[in-house]
Design a protein around this motif. Structure first.
Motif, PDB file in Angstrom:
ATOM      1  N   PRO A   1       0.813  -1.234   0.000  1.00 29.73           N
ATOM      2  CA  PRO A   1       0.000   0.000   0.000  1.00 29.73           C
ATOM      3  C   PRO A   1       0.838   1.273   0.000  1.00 29.73           C
ATOM      4  CG  PRO A   1      -0.824  -1.590   1.597  1.00 29.73           C
ATOM      5  CD  PRO A   1       0.497  -2.109   1.126  1.00 29.73           C
ATOM      6  N   GLY A   2       1.994   1.257   0.701  1.00 26.63           N
ATOM      7  CA  GLY A   2       2.830   2.455   0.729  1.00 26.63           C
ATOM      8  C   GLY A   2       3.361   2.816  -0.636  1.00 26.63           C
ATOM      9  N   LEU A   3       3.807   1.818  -1.381  1.00 25.93           N
ATOM     10  CA  LEU A   3       4.281   2.067  -2.745  1.00 25.93           C
ATOM     11  C   LEU A   3       3.156   2.597  -3.626  1.00 25.93           C
ATOM     12  CD1 LEU A   3       6.465   1.837  -4.930  1.00 25.93           C
ATOM     13  CD2 LEU A   3       5.731  -0.540  -5.276  1.00 25.93           C
ATOM     14  N   ALA A   4       1.962   2.055  -3.440  1.00 26.60           N
ATOM     15  CA  ALA A   4       0.814   2.514  -4.233  1.00 26.60           C
ATOM     16  C   ALA A   4       0.533   3.989  -3.988  1.00 26.60           C
ATOM     17  CB  ALA A   4      -0.415   1.677  -3.895  1.00 26.60           C
ATOM     18  N   ALA A   5       0.624   4.431  -2.733  1.00 25.38           N
ATOM     19  CA  ALA A   5       0.372   5.846  -2.428  1.00 25.38           C
ATOM     20  C   ALA A   5       1.384   6.743  -3.121  1.00 25.38           C
ATOM     21  CB  ALA A   5       0.391   6.069  -0.918  1.00 25.38           C
ATOM     22  N   GLY A   6       2.664   6.319  -3.147  1.00 26.35           N
ATOM     23  CA  GLY A   6       3.675   7.118  -3.833  1.00 26.35           C
ATOM     24  C   GLY A   6       3.458   7.182  -5.321  1.00 26.35           C
ATOM     25  N   VAL A   7       3.123   6.062  -5.935  1.00 25.39           N
ATOM     26  CA  VAL A   7       2.869   6.049  -7.379  1.00 25.39           C
ATOM     27  C   VAL A   7       1.640   6.891  -7.716  1.00 25.39           C
ATOM     28  CG1 VAL A   7       2.350   4.574  -9.358  1.00 25.39           C
ATOM     29  CG2 VAL A   7       3.981   3.808  -7.635  1.00 25.39           C
ATOM     30  N   GLN A   8       0.639   6.875  -6.848  1.00 21.31           N
ATOM     31  CA  GLN A   8      -0.549   7.706  -7.082  1.00 21.31           C
ATOM     32  C   GLN A   8      -0.183   9.187  -7.146  1.00 21.31           C
ATOM     33  OE1 GLN A   8      -2.802   6.015  -3.749  1.00 21.31           O
ATOM     34  NE2 GLN A   8      -4.486   5.608  -5.163  1.00 21.31           N
ATOM     35  N   LEU A   9       0.703   9.637  -6.267  1.00 18.09           N
ATOM     36  CA  LEU A   9       1.131  11.039  -6.299  1.00 18.09           C
ATOM     37  C   LEU A   9       1.880  11.357  -7.589  1.00 18.09           C
ATOM     38  CD1 LEU A   9       2.290  11.751  -2.641  1.00 18.09           C
ATOM     39  CD2 LEU A   9       0.265  12.639  -3.808  1.00 18.09           C
ATOM     40  N   LEU A  10       2.690  10.417  -8.063  1.00 19.02           N
ATOM     41  CA  LEU A  10       3.398  10.635  -9.325  1.00 19.02           C
ATOM     42  C   LEU A  10       2.422  10.732 -10.489  1.00 19.02           C
ATOM     43  CD1 LEU A  10       6.489   8.266  -8.935  1.00 19.02           C
ATOM     44  CD2 LEU A  10       6.428  10.764  -8.750  1.00 19.02           C
ATOM     45  N   VAL A  11       1.412   9.881 -10.487  1.00 16.95           N
ATOM     46  CA  VAL A  11       0.399   9.943 -11.546  1.00 16.95           C
ATOM     47  C   VAL A  11      -0.351  11.263 -11.490  1.00 16.95           C
ATOM     48  CG1 VAL A  11      -1.785   8.928 -12.320  1.00 16.95           C
ATOM     49  CG2 VAL A  11       0.143   7.449 -11.758  1.00 16.95           C
ATOM     50  N   LEU A  12      -0.681  11.725 -10.295  1.00 20.68           N
ATOM     51  CA  LEU A  12      -1.356  13.016 -10.146  1.00 20.68           C
ATOM     52  C   LEU A  12      -0.489  14.144 -10.681  1.00 20.68           C
ATOM     53  CD1 LEU A  12      -3.562  14.879  -9.127  1.00 20.68           C
ATOM     54  CD2 LEU A  12      -2.582  14.711  -6.830  1.00 20.68           C
ATOM     55  N   LEU A  13       0.798  14.132 -10.350  1.00 18.35           N
ATOM     56  CA  LEU A  13       1.703  15.161 -10.858  1.00 18.35           C
ATOM     57  C   LEU A  13       1.793  15.105 -12.372  1.00 18.35           C
ATOM     58  CD1 LEU A  13       3.811  17.367 -10.431  1.00 18.35           C
ATOM     59  CD2 LEU A  13       5.529  15.571 -10.100  1.00 18.35           C
ATOM     60  N   GLY A  14       1.861  13.897 -12.940  1.00 17.69           N
ATOM     61  CA  GLY A  14       1.902  13.772 -14.394  1.00 17.69           C
ATOM     62  C   GLY A  14       0.649  14.315 -15.049  1.00 17.69           C
ATOM     63  N   ALA A  15      -0.509  14.059 -14.433  1.00 18.03           N
ATOM     64  CA  ALA A  15      -1.754  14.578 -14.992  1.00 18.03           C
ATOM     65  C   ALA A  15      -1.764  16.101 -14.976  1.00 18.03           C
ATOM     66  CB  ALA A  15      -2.945  14.021 -14.209  1.00 18.03           C
TER      67      ALA A  15
END
Length: 767
Positions: free
Chosen positions: A56-70
């Motif tokens: 879950p911790g890795l998922a939260a970090g990747v979600q922030l990266l996806v948000l920044l990319g968007a």
């Protein structure tokens, strides 16, 4: 679907719902699709990463990266490489957009215009909300705390929206959150013992029930509670009296006037008699406000430095006779996303990304504001002749449809006043001139900075009755009356020419903020009229004062038709005028609907509702049929065919009213079915064959062919032939049961089978 996946889905739905609750705060929906897309991207990323890595911790970090990319894709613009890779200029651009958004929040009234800076705040805020809700509910396993970011976002429309938020918006947010609590809470306690789990399940059920009761009360009670008054800040200030912001949305209760006489911009022009500087045009009227029909992004190729498109509706002859002028503008204390310009401008020399709309020639900053800008505009000095305006042909169908649209419930007095004021007019030009003269001199109006008390849908009618108000009301009233007569009209917002301080040099203060109507005349395009009295505006445009006397009305000679669609050149009767105006000018110039207009005139809302109802009615039968096909497609041998036949029998007889525990054996289930109905002999034999087939598949009994006459000869062999014979046995049993059930039960089972829905729910609950 696993428990965490279900929780993530409900968390995403709750986040999307709370984003939808913000909709009343913004004019237009262009921001909504990217905001919901970002919510879906954040939620989907979490689902995918957790499914692949179980971290879950890795998922939260990747979600922030996806948000920044968007955010980079949507707002990075030309500062990014390949649309997503940031450069050194990207942070400054995003910071500028963020500041623009904050300025909109501080200075604009509700609903605020959908500007790019505000859109950044909305889209990024939606993504952060989805990330926070997902983190709390899924990664940290505290679904109750997920209500904190949801409540924080929902509180914004509750406080700022006129009248607060609606009960339906509350229900839209609360329902997925309650389901999230029940789903996540149930799953977290499955490790407990049966007695302990039972107690906690009871507590969960009680909490869910309490939440449901509170939700119903929250939806019902606000009807009796007064809401917040709307505080319109049409002209706002920041940093003292030297910074001004003009709201492009005009509320009929708000004034554009301001007390400060500080210079907010100055300009130098070679035009002898400058026209007002226009900021934006508003063409959508809902009975209370005028707003620009801006929503979709403007293509970045439409840069003002490359030249603007031809002015809408202007012929080549009128353009050739118009003088080309240059005006240099220096902005001091105006912080605006729309660029003040003379109309119509053909080119603007300015630094930064400034784009223009082809339909209105409004110029909007792409991450830019006017504060501290200096620029030079090349524009046309259009002076139409009276003859050009009198002989203007009817407006095109699309212009007529959009710019004569009126809200439902507009008071009849507005229609009647427009007809009375223009009773002696022979054409659209005379109608416009008579309305202008009536407002400025003959109608008994006085200019006042105090608005009539009524700011609702009757604001125009109240102004016509009280005959006192400011420029917003004069412009709005004339534009609305013009639309009732079939003349396309809109409202422009900007500044009066201001004060000439030296030869060719002018200054504009906040007190010069102004609104005026623009009416469409084909061949000339949008033409400014000035209904506000001369005490505020000075002399009206020379072309708006007819030199030819207005044609009087005689008993046997009705007035000519207003500009717009109509079957003849004669003016319609008063009732016909009202009907034509209320129709919104849907007909083309020849009185006939074009193909696209016929399509647009269809009742799309009712058609969509009917289609949705049809899909809802057909969905149970379609899902049950799909489930049946999938079952029999997987019947590759006797055992799988027997299981398919038994599952089909259970589902279809359950729709007919048969009930037995899920733990019942096939023999017990067949006995329960026999107690429900009295099956004839052949149906009993068919039921016995299916039962023995599934028992043989599950327990091995009957795996060999039975002796002749035993009633089970070749059961598995028949099943192995593709399932057709065993399937026929199922059909025979179901038909026998149906014949003994009431007609309403039979039709319900046929039209609304529940097998597909039950299969979907079982998949959803699967760990």
């Amino acid at each position: 679907m696993t428990r965490s996946a279900r929780t993530a889905c409900w968390a995403g739905l709750a986040s999307a719902a709370v984003v939808l609750s913000v909709r009343p705060l913004v004019s237009g929906t262009g921001w909504l699709v990217p905001a919901l897309a970002v919510v879906a991207a954040v939620t989907g990323t979490g689902l995918l990463v957790r499914a692949l890595t179980r971290r879950p911790g890795l998922a939260a970090g990747v979600q922030l990266l996806v948000l920044l990319g968007a955010v980079l894709v949507l707002f990075g613009g030309s500062t990014t490489v390949l649309g997503v890779v940031p450069t050194s200029a990207t942070p400054a651009r995003l910071a500028q957009l963020f500041g623009d958004g904050v300025q909109v929040v501080r200075s604009y009234s509700v609903p605020a215009v959908d500007l790019r800076g505000l859109r950044l705040l909305l889209v990024a805020g939606a993504g952060l909300t989805a990330w926070a809700v997902d983190l709390l509910a899924v990664a940290l396993r505290h679904p109750a705390l997920a209500g904190v970011p949801l409540a924080a976002v929902y509180a914004v429309p509750v406080v700022l929206a006129p009248g607060g938020s609606s009960g339906w918006a509350l229900a839209l947010v609360a329902v997925p959150y309650l389901v999230l609590l029940v789903t996540a809470g149930d799953g977290r306690r499955r490790w407990a013992g049966s007695a302990r789990a039972g107690v906690r399940s009871a507590r969960t059920a009680a909490a869910a029930g309490t939440g449901a009761v509170a939700l119903v009360a929250a939806v019902a009670v606000p009807a009796a509670v007064p809401g917040l008054d709307e505080r319109a800040l049409t002209f706002g200030g920041g940093g003292g009296d030297t910074i001004a912001v003009i709201n492009p949305i005009l509320n009929l209760k708000a004034s554009l006037g301001a007390r400060s006489d500080a210079t907010i911009l100055s300009y130098e022009t070679d035009e002898d008699d400058p026209e007002p500087l226009r900021i934006v045009t508003a063409d959508v009227f809902d009975g209370q406000t005028w707003a620009p029909s801006t929503g979709a992004d403007i293509p970045r190729r439409q840069r003002v430095q490359d030249g603007l498109s031809d002015p809408p509706g202007m012929s080549g002859a009128v353009r050739e006779q118009s003088a080309v002028r240059r005006t240099s503008i220096a902005v001091r204390g105006l912080d605006q996303t729309y660029l003040p310009l003379p109309y119509p401008s053909t080119r603007v020399e300015i630094d930064g990304d400034w784009l223009y709309e082809t339909s209105s020639l409004n110029v909007v900053g792409d991450g830019e504001t006017t504060r501290g800008r200096t620029y030079t505009a090349t524009h046309l000095e259009v002076r139409p002749t009276e003859e050009q305006l009198r002989t203007a042909p009817p407006a095109p169908g699309d212009v007529q449809e959009v710019f004569t649209a009126l809200p439902e419930g507009l008071p009849e007095v507005v229609f009647e006043t427009a007809r009375e004021v223009t009773a002696g007019a022979a054409d659209a030009y005379e109608r416009a001139a008579l309305m202008q003269r009536w407002f400025r001199s003959t109608g008994g109006f006085t200019y006042s900075t105090t608005a009539p008390n009524d700011g609702g849908s009757d604001a125009v009618a109240a102004f016509l009755q009280e005959k006192s108000g400011f420029c917003v009301q004069y412009a709005s009233a004339m534009a609305v009356m013009a639309r009732t007569l079939g003349i396309p009209a809109r409202v422009a917002i900007g500044f009066l020419p201001g004060e000439e301080v030296s030869d060719g040099r002018w200054r504009i203060s906040a007190q010069d903020a102004h609104a005026w109507p623009e009416l469409w005349f084909s061949g000339v395009g949008w033409v400014r009229f000035e209904p506000t009295p001369a005490t505020r505006t000075g002399q009206s445009p020379s072309y708006s004062q007819p030199r030819t006397p207005v044609t009087p009305v005689t008993p046997n000679a009705p007035a000519a038709a207003p500009q717009g669609p109509g079957p003849s050149a004669d003016a319609p009767a008063p009732e016909e005028e009202t009907s034509a105006a209320q129709a919104g000018g849907a007909a083309g110039a020849d009185g006939e609907l074009t193909g696209w207009q016929r399509v647009a005139a269809l009742p799309w809302g009712w058609l969509a509702l009917g289609l949705a109802a049809l899909v809802a009615l057909l969905l149970p039968a379609a899902s049950a049929a799909a489930l049946t096909r999938r079952r029999w497609r997987g019947a590759v041998d006797g055992a799988t065919a027997a299981e398919a036949a038994w599952a089909e029998l259970v589902d279809r007889t359950r729709d007919l009213g048969a009930q037995w525990p899920a733990s019942a054996t096939p023999r017990q289930s067949a006995a329960a079915l026999g107690r429900l109905v009295d099956l004839p002999g052949q149906a009993q034999e068919d039921l016995a064959r299916v039962r023995r087939a599934v028992e043989g598949a599950r327990y091995g009994a009957g795996s060999r062919p039975s002796a002749p006459g035993a009633g089970g000869t070749g059961v598995l062999t028949r099943a192995a032939t593709g399932g057709r014979l065993v399937r026929a046995d199922v059909d025979a049993v179901v038909a026998a049961v149906a014949r003994q059930r009431p007609a309403v039960v039979r039709w319900r089972a046929r039209l609304l089978p529940t097998a597909g829905l039950r299969a979907l729910l079982a998949w959803w609950d699967r760990d």
